[in-house]
Design a protein around this motif. Structure first.
Motif, mmCIF file in Angstrom:
data_model
loop_
_atom_site.group_PDB
_atom_site.id
_atom_site.type_symbol
_atom_site.label_atom_id
_atom_site.label_comp_id
_atom_site.label_asym_id
_atom_site.label_seq_id
_atom_site.Cartn_x
_atom_site.Cartn_y
_atom_site.Cartn_z
ATOM 1 N N ARG A 122 11.212 6.209 28.038
ATOM 2 C CA ARG A 122 12.702 6.062 28.316
ATOM 3 C C ARG A 122 13.252 5.695 27.097
ATOM 4 O O ARG A 122 14.487 5.834 26.949
ATOM 5 C CB ARG A 122 12.665 5.044 29.400
ATOM 6 C CG ARG A 122 12.228 5.537 30.881
ATOM 7 C CD ARG A 122 12.879 6.531 31.606
ATOM 8 N NE ARG A 122 14.301 5.664 31.772
ATOM 9 C CZ ARG A 122 14.711 5.207 32.904
ATOM 10 N NH1 ARG A 122 13.544 5.004 33.652
ATOM 11 N NH2 ARG A 122 15.908 4.824 33.035
ATOM 12 N N LEU A 123 12.668 4.937 26.133
ATOM 13 C CA LEU A 123 13.300 4.366 24.864
ATOM 14 C C LEU A 123 13.371 5.318 23.950
ATOM 15 O O LEU A 123 13.925 5.219 22.876
ATOM 16 C CB LEU A 123 12.730 3.029 24.582
ATOM 17 C CG LEU A 123 12.729 1.921 25.641
ATOM 18 C CD1 LEU A 123 11.886 0.675 25.242
ATOM 19 C CD2 LEU A 123 14.533 1.512 25.906
ATOM 20 N N ARG B 173 7.353 4.805 31.675
ATOM 21 C CA ARG B 173 8.401 3.848 32.492
ATOM 22 C C ARG B 173 9.029 2.865 31.061
ATOM 23 O O ARG B 173 10.258 2.818 31.373
ATOM 24 C CB ARG B 173 7.870 2.814 33.403
ATOM 25 C CG ARG B 173 7.401 3.375 34.646
ATOM 26 C CD ARG B 173 7.056 2.356 35.629
ATOM 27 N NE ARG B 173 8.146 1.748 36.307
ATOM 28 C CZ ARG B 173 7.972 0.557 36.793
ATOM 29 N NH1 ARG B 173 7.223 0.072 37.162
ATOM 30 N NH2 ARG B 173 9.363 -0.148 37.226
ATOM 31 N N VAL B 174 8.392 2.914 30.041
ATOM 32 C CA VAL B 174 9.029 2.163 28.803
ATOM 33 C C VAL B 174 9.233 3.108 27.905
ATOM 34 O O VAL B 174 10.386 3.300 27.300
ATOM 35 C CB VAL B 174 8.055 0.970 28.746
ATOM 36 C CG1 VAL B 174 8.831 0.136 27.460
ATOM 37 C CG2 VAL B 174 8.173 -0.054 29.993
ATOM 38 N N THR C 189 2.997 2.837 31.675
ATOM 39 C CA THR C 189 3.753 2.207 30.522
ATOM 40 C C THR C 189 4.608 3.134 29.646
ATOM 41 O O THR C 189 5.723 3.095 29.236
ATOM 42 C CB THR C 189 2.820 1.252 29.716
ATOM 43 O OG1 THR C 189 2.603 0.042 30.312
ATOM 44 C CG2 THR C 189 3.520 0.538 28.514
ATOM 45 N N GLN D 244 24.732 0.923 24.149
ATOM 46 C CA GLN D 244 23.275 0.803 23.991
ATOM 47 C C GLN D 244 23.248 0.890 22.399
ATOM 48 O O GLN D 244 22.032 0.905 21.821
ATOM 49 C CB GLN D 244 22.549 1.952 24.337
ATOM 50 C CG GLN D 244 22.133 1.832 26.043
ATOM 51 C CD GLN D 244 21.840 3.008 26.584
ATOM 52 O OE1 GLN D 244 22.241 4.248 25.913
ATOM 53 N NE2 GLN D 244 21.281 2.946 27.580
ATOM 54 N N SER E 51 4.752 -4.707 29.624
ATOM 55 C CA SER E 51 4.210 -3.873 30.730
ATOM 56 C C SER E 51 3.117 -3.860 31.332
ATOM 57 O O SER E 51 2.855 -3.771 32.397
ATOM 58 C CB SER E 51 4.863 -2.355 30.311
ATOM 59 O OG SER E 51 4.665 -1.440 31.206
ATOM 60 N N ARG F 121 5.785 -5.146 21.745
ATOM 61 C CA ARG F 121 5.833 -6.126 22.930
ATOM 62 C C ARG F 121 6.037 -5.814 23.969
ATOM 63 O O ARG F 121 6.036 -6.232 25.081
ATOM 64 C CB ARG F 121 6.569 -7.284 22.087
ATOM 65 C CG ARG F 121 5.767 -8.089 21.183
ATOM 66 C CD ARG F 121 6.603 -9.380 20.681
ATOM 67 N NE ARG F 121 5.864 -10.197 19.952
ATOM 68 C CZ ARG F 121 6.047 -11.420 19.440
ATOM 69 N NH1 ARG F 121 7.214 -12.018 19.780
ATOM 70 N NH2 ARG F 121 5.184 -11.980 18.891
ATOM 71 N N LEU F 122 7.392 -4.758 24.105
ATOM 72 C CA LEU F 122 7.616 -4.221 25.647
ATOM 73 C C LEU F 122 6.588 -3.505 25.937
ATOM 74 O O LEU F 122 6.594 -3.813 27.341
ATOM 75 C CB LEU F 122 8.942 -3.335 25.188
ATOM 76 C CG LEU F 122 10.000 -3.862 24.481
ATOM 77 C CD1 LEU F 122 11.212 -2.677 24.622
ATOM 78 C CD2 LEU F 122 10.614 -5.040 25.300
#
Lengths: 264, 345
Positions: free
Chosen positions: A185-186, A181-182, A178, A263, A168, A163-164
């Motif tokens: 990064r995760l 940037r998402v 995406t 985190q 995006s 869903r993230l």
């Protein structure tokens, strides 16, 4: 009141198993590490051949991990995010290098790189040699290490809610934006863990490398050579240094991959 | 205007079939249905997240059926907020701005206004961890509206919230809708939410639309037994009709006017049935002797089941009325139903 709580037999079995496994792993390693004298260790590390072989082990394993990172990351992303016909088969294929006996891996790669194979002839024409070269070692180590990288990173991607990425995309980012940037990064921690797993597997490889490249000598091959030529006493200090250096490197990477307190 | 034409999406074991919807610009449209009805699938099809098997989707007359999600001008808000965990509150909200060619000053002004409206200024530099559900949902709304979408897709945005936050966000959604020009399309399984927020709604029943209409109309005049039950109508009976009489088993109900042909059901809202001790008064056209067959405490009210012949009515009573009537199982009572409260479909 006053009755003692009965200990479940299964709990006793779990404790016994834990102790057995820890002793089984640590006892021989500790014994080996403690046996060489300080002088032996000092002499060994001053030997340029030993230093060279340990460096070669680290370098070739690092290169295998880097190649796995570059080609394994998009592949792991595809496996984590898309369902396609034959996906189970592809997932089984990536696990093949884990199951195949290690000398067989070496023989298979040599078979391709030989003069009798068109690929071997092609590689010869462009100047790539596998037999007895660093290229050959890196090829073999990538082959055995790649599944560990792909499986670890695939699990990392799967843990990121899709869903993230959907959000995006709906906000205007393309698939690649995406990812950068998402997703990346995760997932970078799982990539780091994948690199650790891949290089740990690669640095311990012996069977496949010894077929493809006895020379230049990586540390496991040197340990084997010293053991067969001079006996256990001469091989142990090299093994100790390989363990120490590897342990330090992996510890450093592991610390980098730990999430920050907020985190978790 | 959003137009969905003959939408068909097939998955193993489930299919969305024959979905046709037309939503006006600036409308607050509700998609109502139980879990597994395919509501989220419709939203994700509009957003371009799930592939469709056939059909067309148009937004403001532009065909978007085969466009990637980033080119559709739709924003989606999920019930679990889906905030980017590695970004601060402000960076979450401004995430999409770089992809929209707006005047940077105008964008900044718009984001500031949104954050003011949603009460987020004080949180701008905070990490999204350790924020409340209500705060997270406000950030998700701000992020979605920051890019000025043509359509805001809301996937049960109130479901995961505590009851006190739920009311806040519900009021906020209503206010935001009045202030922006965006079309709101919201999915919910709660008809009270739909009644409060929506202008029109579609009732979705396992992959198919049962009814579309203004919320008050669907509420008062459901078109199918499923829609009726979903609107909280607990008395839905199969009936036969003759002139102004509906027959439910052996019970005759007097209607206001003769029903049209092909009508098969009567529905009576549980709050429209009146229980009294000694018979009805006034202009009630239907009044029967009945016996209490069960009482269920529903928190703020009681649900009383009463048997009249072989028909069981469910009646909603305030706690006050319940105690005044001294109801208990087996007690003989009187039921009254106004003809105007009987809905025929």
């Amino acid at each position: 009141m006053g009755t003692k709580r009965k200990i479940d037999p299964f709990f006793c079995i779990t404790v016994f198993s834990t102790v057995t496994v820890v002793v089984f792993i640590l006892f021989p390693l500790t014994e080996m590490v403690l046996q060489p004298s300080v002088q032996d260790l000092k002499d060994t590390i001053c030997d340029p051949d030993v230093l060279g072989s340990i460096w070669l082990s680290i370098y070739t394993s690092g290169m295998a991990a880097l190649i796995s990172f570059l080609i394994g990351t998009p592949f792991a992303y595809l496996l984590a995010r898309k369902d396609f016909f034959g996906k189970k088969l592809v997932e089984s294929i990536i696990d093949l290098p884990i199951m195949i006996p290690h000398p067989v891996v070496g023989i298979a790669i040599l078979g391709l790189a030989g003069k009798n194979h068109w690929l071997g002839q092609l590689m010869q024409q462009v100047g790539i040699q596998i037999m007895g070269t660093v290229t050959g070692i890196v090829t073999v180590l990538t082959f055995v290490g790649l599944p560990f990288y792909v499986n670890t990173v695939k699990a990392g991607f799967e843990a990121i809610p899709v869903r993230l990425e959907n959000i995006s995309r709906s906000l205007g980012a393309s698939l690649s934006e995406t990812f950068v940037r998402v997703t990346f990064r995760l997932a970078w921690r799982s990539m780091l863990v994948g690199i650790i797993m891949c290089s740990a597997r690669a640095i311990s490889e012996f069977g496949a490398v010894v077929i493809v490249a006895y020379h230049p000598m990586i540390a496991p091959v040197m340990i084997y050579e010293r053991f067969t030529a001079y006996g256990i006493k001469y091989s142990q200090p090299v093994a100790v240094w390989l363990i120490v250096v590897s342990l330090l490197l992996f510890l450093l990477l592991r610390i980098c991959s730990l999430p920050k307190e907020n985190q978790k | 205007m959003i137009e969905i034409k003959d939408l068909f999406i097939k998955f193993p074991g489930f299919a969305l079939e024959d979905i046709n919807l037309s939503i006006q610009d600036g409308e607050f449209f509700m998609l109502l249905g139980p879990t597994g009805a395919g509501k989220t699938l419709i939203l994700e099809a509009i957003a371009g997240i799930v592939p469709i098997t056939s059909g067309r989707i148009l937004v403001k007359g532009k065909e978007i059926t085969h466009l990637p999600p980033e080119q559709r001008g739709t924003s989606i808000v999920y019930q679990d907020y889906a905030l980017f965990p590695h970004l601060s509150v402000l960076k979450n909200i401004t995430y999409g701005l770089r992809y929209h060619k707006n005047d940077p000053k105008a964008s900044e002004k718009w984001v500031t206004r949104l954050m003011e409206q949603l009460g987020l200024q004080a949180l701008a530099q905070r990490s999204i961890h350790n924020l409340s559900g209500g705060e997270k949902q406000r950030i998700a709304l701000a992020r979605a509206l920051a890019v000025n979408p043509s359509v805001l897709l809301l996937d049960e945005p109130l479901s995961a919230l505590d009851p006190n936050f739920r009311e806040d966000i519900r009021d906020l959604l209503k206010k935001l809708h009045q202030e922006v020009e965006t079309t709101f399309l919201m999915v919910t399984h709660d008809f009270a939410e739909a009644m409060f927020l929506g202008q029109r709604m579609a009732v979705l029943n396992y992959g198919k639309i049962d009814q579309i209409g203004p919320v008050q109309e669907v509420f008062k005049k459901p078109a199918t037994p499923f829609a009726a039950k979903f609107m909280g109508i607990k008395n839905v009976f199969h009936a036969s009709f003759k002139d102004t009489t509906a027959r439910v088993n052996n019970l005759e109900l007097h209607l206001q006017s003769p029903p049209e042909e092909n009508k098969r059901y009567v529905a009576i809202r549980p709050e429209d049935i009146i229980i009294s001790k000694n018979g009805a008064s006034g202009d009630d056209n239907n009044s029967f002797q009945s016996k209490v067959s069960g009482v269920t405490d529903r928190g703020p009210y009681y649900e009383v089941s009463t048997r009249t012949g072989d028909v069981i009515f469910r009646v909603m009573l305030s706690k006050n009325d319940f105690f005044k009537l001294e109801l208990q199982k087996g007690k003989d009572i009187h039921l009254s139903i106004r003809s105007s409260d009987i809905h025929v479909f």
